[in-house]
Scaffold this motif. Structure first.
Motif, PDB file in Angstrom:
ATOM      1  N   GLU A   1     -48.142  20.634  14.696  1.00 34.57           N
ATOM      2  CA  GLU A   1     -48.099  20.206  16.393  1.00 34.57           C
ATOM      3  C   GLU A   1     -48.814  19.725  16.818  1.00 34.57           C
ATOM      4  OE1 GLU A   1     -49.354  24.055  19.145  1.00 34.57           O
ATOM      5  OE2 GLU A   1     -50.298  24.292  17.232  1.00 34.57           O
ATOM      6  N   ASN A   2     -49.416  18.829  15.825  1.00 35.19           N
ATOM      7  CA  ASN A   2     -50.233  17.363  16.972  1.00 35.19           C
ATOM      8  C   ASN A   2     -48.914  15.978  17.145  1.00 35.19           C
ATOM      9  OD1 ASN A   2     -49.777  15.501  14.150  1.00 35.19           O
ATOM     10  ND2 ASN A   2     -51.733  16.499  13.803  1.00 35.19           N
ATOM     11  N   SER A   3     -47.858  16.367  16.772  1.00 31.84           N
ATOM     12  CA  SER A   3     -46.690  15.487  17.087  1.00 31.84           C
ATOM     13  C   SER A   3     -46.169  15.405  18.019  1.00 31.84           C
ATOM     14  CB  SER A   3     -45.927  15.420  16.021  1.00 31.84           C
ATOM     15  OG  SER A   3     -45.006  16.609  15.952  1.00 31.84           O
ATOM     16  N   GLY A   4     -46.302  17.246  19.269  1.00 31.80           N
ATOM     17  CA  GLY A   4     -45.853  17.401  20.244  1.00 31.80           C
ATOM     18  C   GLY A   4     -44.515  17.988  19.811  1.00 31.80           C
ATOM     19  N   MET A   5     -43.984  18.149  18.997  1.00 31.93           N
ATOM     20  CA  MET A   5     -42.811  17.968  18.547  1.00 31.93           C
ATOM     21  C   MET A   5     -42.716  20.110  18.043  1.00 31.93           C
ATOM     22  SD  MET A   5     -40.120  15.402  18.267  1.00 31.93           S
ATOM     23  CE  MET A   5     -41.259  15.259  19.672  1.00 31.93           C
ATOM     24  N   SER A   6     -41.021  20.602  19.007  1.00 33.13           N
ATOM     25  CA  SER A   6     -41.317  22.143  18.422  1.00 33.13           C
ATOM     26  C   SER A   6     -41.649  22.408  16.641  1.00 33.13           C
ATOM     27  CB  SER A   6     -39.996  22.465  19.605  1.00 33.13           C
ATOM     28  OG  SER A   6     -38.778  22.100  19.135  1.00 33.13           O
ATOM     29  N   LYS A   7     -41.738  23.516  17.191  1.00 32.78           N
ATOM     30  CA  LYS A   7     -41.421  23.755  15.146  1.00 32.78           C
ATOM     31  C   LYS A   7     -40.245  24.584  15.144  1.00 32.78           C
ATOM     32  CE  LYS A   7     -44.713  27.569  13.214  1.00 32.78           C
ATOM     33  NZ  LYS A   7     -45.272  28.593  13.503  1.00 32.78           N
ATOM     34  N   ASP A   8     -39.192  24.574  15.347  1.00 33.83           N
ATOM     35  CA  ASP A   8     -37.898  25.028  15.522  1.00 33.83           C
ATOM     36  C   ASP A   8     -37.504  23.208  14.994  1.00 33.83           C
ATOM     37  OD1 ASP A   8     -37.654  24.011  18.190  1.00 33.83           O
ATOM     38  OD2 ASP A   8     -35.350  25.052  17.831  1.00 33.83           O
ATOM     39  N   ARG A   9     -37.454  22.070  15.358  1.00 38.37           N
ATOM     40  CA  ARG A   9     -37.532  20.882  15.549  1.00 38.37           C
ATOM     41  C   ARG A   9     -37.748  20.805  14.166  1.00 38.37           C
ATOM     42  NH1 ARG A   9     -37.384  16.793  20.216  1.00 38.37           N
ATOM     43  NH2 ARG A   9     -35.603  15.867  18.661  1.00 38.37           N
ATOM     44  N   ARG A  10     -39.300  21.256  13.973  1.00 42.73           N
ATOM     45  CA  ARG A  10     -39.445  19.829  12.813  1.00 42.73           C
ATOM     46  C   ARG A  10     -39.813  21.013  11.125  1.00 42.73           C
ATOM     47  NH1 ARG A  10     -44.679  22.327  13.513  1.00 42.73           N
ATOM     48  NH2 ARG A  10     -45.661  22.999  15.125  1.00 42.73           N
ATOM     49  N   ILE A  11     -39.181  21.979  11.228  1.00 44.77           N
ATOM     50  CA  ILE A  11     -39.527  22.708  10.199  1.00 44.77           C
ATOM     51  C   ILE A  11     -38.119  23.522  10.404  1.00 44.77           C
ATOM     52  CG2 ILE A  11     -41.039  24.584   8.846  1.00 44.77           C
ATOM     53  CD1 ILE A  11     -42.835  24.482  10.860  1.00 44.77           C
ATOM     54  N   VAL A  12     -37.323  22.623   9.369  1.00 42.55           N
ATOM     55  CA  VAL A  12     -36.190  23.444   8.716  1.00 42.55           C
ATOM     56  C   VAL A  12     -36.740  23.355   7.391  1.00 42.55           C
ATOM     57  CG1 VAL A  12     -34.140  22.275   8.783  1.00 42.55           C
ATOM     58  CG2 VAL A  12     -35.717  21.859  10.282  1.00 42.55           C
ATOM     59  N   ASN A  13     -36.750  24.799   6.905  1.00 44.78           N
ATOM     60  CA  ASN A  13     -36.553  25.646   5.240  1.00 44.78           C
ATOM     61  C   ASN A  13     -35.481  24.634   4.349  1.00 44.78           C
ATOM     62  OD1 ASN A  13     -37.988  26.952   7.570  1.00 44.78           O
ATOM     63  ND2 ASN A  13     -37.936  28.951   6.407  1.00 44.78           N
ATOM     64  N   LYS A  14     -34.867  24.595   4.985  1.00 47.26           N
ATOM     65  CA  LYS A  14     -33.268  24.129   3.994  1.00 47.26           C
ATOM     66  C   LYS A  14     -33.793  22.869   3.724  1.00 47.26           C
ATOM     67  CE  LYS A  14     -28.796  23.699   2.974  1.00 47.26           C
ATOM     68  NZ  LYS A  14     -26.491  23.464   3.808  1.00 47.26           N
ATOM     69  N   ALA A  15     -34.360  22.009   4.063  1.00 48.61           N
ATOM     70  CA  ALA A  15     -34.341  20.853   3.650  1.00 48.61           C
ATOM     71  C   ALA A  15     -35.905  20.440   3.284  1.00 48.61           C
ATOM     72  CB  ALA A  15     -34.965  19.739   5.500  1.00 48.61           C
ATOM     73  N   LEU A  16     -36.401  21.398   3.334  1.00 45.75           N
ATOM     74  CA  LEU A  16     -37.695  21.477   2.640  1.00 45.75           C
ATOM     75  C   LEU A  16     -38.245  21.737   1.332  1.00 45.75           C
ATOM     76  CD1 LEU A  16     -40.020  21.884   5.756  1.00 45.75           C
ATOM     77  CD2 LEU A  16     -40.146  20.484   4.238  1.00 45.75           C
ATOM     78  N   GLU A  17     -37.026  22.915   1.160  1.00 41.93           N
ATOM     79  CA  GLU A  17     -36.849  23.308   0.063  1.00 41.93           C
ATOM     80  C   GLU A  17     -36.301  22.970  -1.366  1.00 41.93           C
ATOM     81  OE1 GLU A  17     -37.953  25.808  -1.601  1.00 41.93           O
ATOM     82  OE2 GLU A  17     -38.888  27.559   0.732  1.00 41.93           O
ATOM     83  N   ARG A  18     -34.947  21.207  -0.181  1.00 47.59           N
ATOM     84  CA  ARG A  18     -33.756  21.317  -0.892  1.00 47.59           C
ATOM     85  C   ARG A  18     -35.389  19.614  -1.458  1.00 47.59           C
ATOM     86  NH1 ARG A  18     -30.598  19.334  -4.273  1.00 47.59           N
ATOM     87  NH2 ARG A  18     -29.573  17.528  -3.535  1.00 47.59           N
ATOM     88  N   ILE A  19     -36.284  19.136  -0.781  1.00 52.82           N
ATOM     89  CA  ILE A  19     -37.641  18.147  -1.366  1.00 52.82           C
ATOM     90  C   ILE A  19     -37.935  18.604  -2.622  1.00 52.82           C
ATOM     91  CG2 ILE A  19     -39.246  16.892  -0.570  1.00 52.82           C
ATOM     92  CD1 ILE A  19     -37.674  16.614   2.158  1.00 52.82           C
ATOM     93  N   LYS A  20     -38.136  20.260  -2.754  1.00 50.61           N
ATOM     94  CA  LYS A  20     -39.106  20.520  -3.752  1.00 50.61           C
ATOM     95  C   LYS A  20     -38.393  20.610  -5.145  1.00 50.61           C
ATOM     96  CE  LYS A  20     -41.389  23.982  -3.555  1.00 50.61           C
ATOM     97  NZ  LYS A  20     -41.893  25.761  -3.862  1.00 50.61           N
ATOM     98  N   GLU A  21     -36.926  20.659  -4.921  1.00 53.06           N
ATOM     99  CA  GLU A  21     -36.913  20.571  -6.394  1.00 53.06           C
ATOM    100  C   GLU A  21     -36.529  18.948  -7.427  1.00 53.06           C
ATOM    101  OE1 GLU A  21     -32.626  21.676  -4.519  1.00 53.06           O
ATOM    102  OE2 GLU A  21     -32.946  23.273  -4.142  1.00 53.06           O
ATOM    103  N   HIS A  22     -36.960  18.110  -6.191  1.00 54.97           N
ATOM    104  CA  HIS A  22     -37.139  16.887  -6.777  1.00 54.97           C
ATOM    105  C   HIS A  22     -38.127  17.033  -7.406  1.00 54.97           C
ATOM    106  CE1 HIS A  22     -36.836  12.233  -7.628  1.00 54.97           C
ATOM    107  NE2 HIS A  22     -35.829  12.747  -7.066  1.00 54.97           N
ATOM    108  N   HIS A  23     -38.351  16.188  -8.697  1.00 53.78           N
ATOM    109  CA  HIS A  23     -39.186  15.932  -9.956  1.00 53.78           C
ATOM    110  C   HIS A  23     -40.813  14.985  -9.117  1.00 53.78           C
ATOM    111  CE1 HIS A  23     -37.470  12.244 -10.988  1.00 53.78           C
ATOM    112  NE2 HIS A  23     -38.975  11.989 -11.162  1.00 53.78           N
ATOM    113  N   ASN A  24     -40.340  14.486  -8.674  1.00 55.22           N
ATOM    114  CA  ASN A  24     -40.819  13.645  -7.844  1.00 55.22           C
ATOM    115  C   ASN A  24     -41.504  13.726  -6.004  1.00 55.22           C
ATOM    116  OD1 ASN A  24     -43.599  12.106  -8.230  1.00 55.22           O
ATOM    117  ND2 ASN A  24     -42.316  10.300  -8.300  1.00 55.22           N
ATOM    118  N   HIS A  25     -42.144  14.812  -5.269  1.00 54.34           N
ATOM    119  CA  HIS A  25     -41.898  14.764  -4.161  1.00 54.34           C
ATOM    120  C   HIS A  25     -43.584  14.905  -4.041  1.00 54.34           C
ATOM    121  CE1 HIS A  25     -41.925  18.729  -5.646  1.00 54.34           C
ATOM    122  NE2 HIS A  25     -42.987  19.206  -4.855  1.00 54.34           N
ATOM    123  N   PHE A  26     -43.944  15.038  -2.592  1.00 53.53           N
ATOM    124  CA  PHE A  26     -44.895  14.717  -2.274  1.00 53.53           C
ATOM    125  C   PHE A  26     -45.213  15.049  -0.806  1.00 53.53           C
ATOM    126  CE2 PHE A  26     -45.681  11.808  -5.479  1.00 53.53           C
ATOM    127  CZ  PHE A  26     -46.340  12.281  -6.288  1.00 53.53           C
TER     128      PHE A  26
END
Length: 254
Positions: free
Chosen positions: A155-180
């Motif tokens: 929230e401290n970025s000033g961006m709205s929640k629907d713009r900065r949290i995209v479930n499909k994109a985040l779940e995809r990143i979690k599939e990678h063996h070396n993610h942070f």
């Protein structure tokens, strides 16, 4: 997949990785043009309005860019005398922005790597990508990445929640063996937001949660780094700083 034969580069330079899990590793940064977010607002407008506590420190860089042929990067690596180290994985490639996962940027990176590997089949290039985690990474590029550094915005970025949290994109990143997942924190409430909006709902492993202070000026470096270290001790996440700010202050391209 479009057969782009250029990269829209805002800047590129040899330095060290100043943030995240590979802090201190020699790295070659390729900053690509454009971003789908504007953290802190254009020219820091949201910070001035009190709607954000920090703003993008590379805004003026990623807004510009020139289409460069693939050979351009290899020539640059030769100039810096790091081509062999890049082939060996000793110098990491950092694909950053802006936002390098914007579809055209994804396709250009993938095409560049295919082109480079075809000419250097025995190379062991180490590819890191720095993304805001709002755009799905397609298979072709995903398979070529050795590390994903996801700087999810709070929230401290000033961006709205629907713009900065995209479930499909985040779940995809979690599939990678070396993610942070790397978070900028400015106050203690930010850690509570990290837990409630990301760690719990996305079941993120705590050792993959990296915190760094919201800082872009050398004069704030020690106080903000101390704050981040104390929060790491209190909450059990990884506390880091922004090493490049300590070394070079607000200078870009170093």
């Amino acid at each position: 997949m479009h057969k782009y034969e250029t990269l829209n580069i805002s800047e590129d330079f040899y330095s060290i990785q100043g943030e995240g899990a590979t802090t201190g590793v020699p790295a070659y940064f390729i900053r690509l043009k454009a971003c789908n977010l504007m953290c802190g607002g254009r020219d820091g407008s949201l910070v001035k309005e009190g709607k954000a506590t920090w703003w993008c420190d590379t805004e003026y860089v990623w807004k510009k860019g020139l289409e460069k042929p693939f050979e351009y990067l290899v020539d640059r690596w030769k100039e810096y005398d790091v081509l062999n180290w890049i082939k060996q994985g000793r110098v990491h490639l950092i694909w950053t922005g802006g936002e390098p996962t914007i579809p055209k940027n994804q396709q250009s990176i993938n095409n560049f790597l295919e082109w480079f590997y075809s000419k250097n089949p025995s190379s062991s290039v180490y590819n890191e990508i720095e993304t805001n985690g709002t755009i799905f990474i397609e298979n072709d590029l995903f398979s070529k990445l050795h590390q994903i550094n996801c700087s999810v915005k709070l929230e401290n970025s000033g961006m709205s929640k629907d713009r900065r949290i995209v479930n499909k994109a985040l779940e995809r990143i979690k599939e990678h063996h070396n993610h942070f997942f790397k978070f900028v924190i400015s106050q203690e409430d930010d850690i509570k937001e990290i837990v409630e909006d990301f760690v719990i709902p996305f079941d993120i492993e705590p050792t993959r949660v990296l915190m760094m202070p919201g800082l872009d000026k050398q004069e704030d470096y020690h106080e903000r780094t101390l704050f981040c270290m104390e929060m790491a001790k209190k909450y059990g996440f990884v506390g880091l700083t922004r090493l490049h700010v300590s070394a070079w202050d607000q200078t870009t391209g170093v």
